[in-house]
Scaffold this motif. Sequence first.
Motif: not given
Lengths: 250, 100
Positions: A108, A132-133, A136-137, A140-141, A194, A197-198
């Motif tokens: 990440m 953190t997961d 981070w996500a 990125e978004h 998630f 976000l994916l």
Amino acid sequence: MESPTSAPRLAATRSASVDSVPTVFTLGGAMAGVRLGLPIALAGSVDGLVYGSLARHAGLGLGEVILASGTVYAGAAQFIALNLWSAPLPLATIVLTTFVVNARHLLMGASLQSWLARLPSTRRFTALLFLTDESWAVAEHERAAGRADAAVLVGCGGVLYLFWVVTTAVGHLLGGALPSPHSTGLDFAFVALFAALLANTWNGPRRLPAWLVAGGIALAAARWLPGGWHILIGAIAGSLVGLLGGDDGN
Amino acid sequence: MGIDPRSLLAIMGMAMATVATRLGGPWLVARLPPSPRLARWLRLLPGTILAAIVAPAALDSGAFGVAAAVVTIVVMIRTGRLLIAAALGLVVYLVLNALP
């Protein structure tokens, strides 16, 4: 006269790639992170309560729970370490397991490198300590949306941090008698988050091979390897397939 | 509030291992020779990390979990609204599970 901003602007017009978005670090960015982080932190507070309660049953005192949540601040690793928490504490195993479970953060952080490299090192380290997961996500978004404020990591991660420390402490004080988040179905909130976000990284069917390989390898690894490896292995396999298949990642 | 010395050691070790994973990614990438191929690989990471998180988690939640995850993904691709897509996915999952 040379404008100091002309170079990044030129770069931005050359390519829509996330690599060319200039990086800023502002209070406004932190507040955007807080807004995005708040609903995530609320959904995660059940996990915090459960961790505190389980930690108490594993023999950790309140001070130890607060210290662990405040300095480690990594839910999955803290949960898994509880399984190892029996006297005499197997220190090397606990530390090594923590590293393996959190090794996904290496990937990440790597994906954020070109973005964070333009920050002064103090700000870069501050942002990374809140990785953190979820934060981070979210970062990125935001980056994919062209919002280049790295302080979003601090805002989102900071809210999650505060909730994690407080809810794990409260879970310890309450002890048992907590409904498992799995039994209420509310733990699916994170799967849905998630998944959304994916979907945000979708850019047409050419993305599919990388996704399918990442998901498939992760499924196999989650079944046959000890906890923590599946995200790392799945993501590496999927991204390499995308790379070899000519997906340019934009 | 007493903290056992060996617990303190374990927690500090966990904290250091975790900080290493948080700071290590950018540190490692900064030491690799920059190339278009490396940049391309790094751009592919977010999607594949998320796919590797989502696939086992959705399957763990059963057929309804997979269905709700697919709904979330489709709604997100169509609307681009993060929290709405995620909330809708959760509602679909809860409703499917509440059906008799």
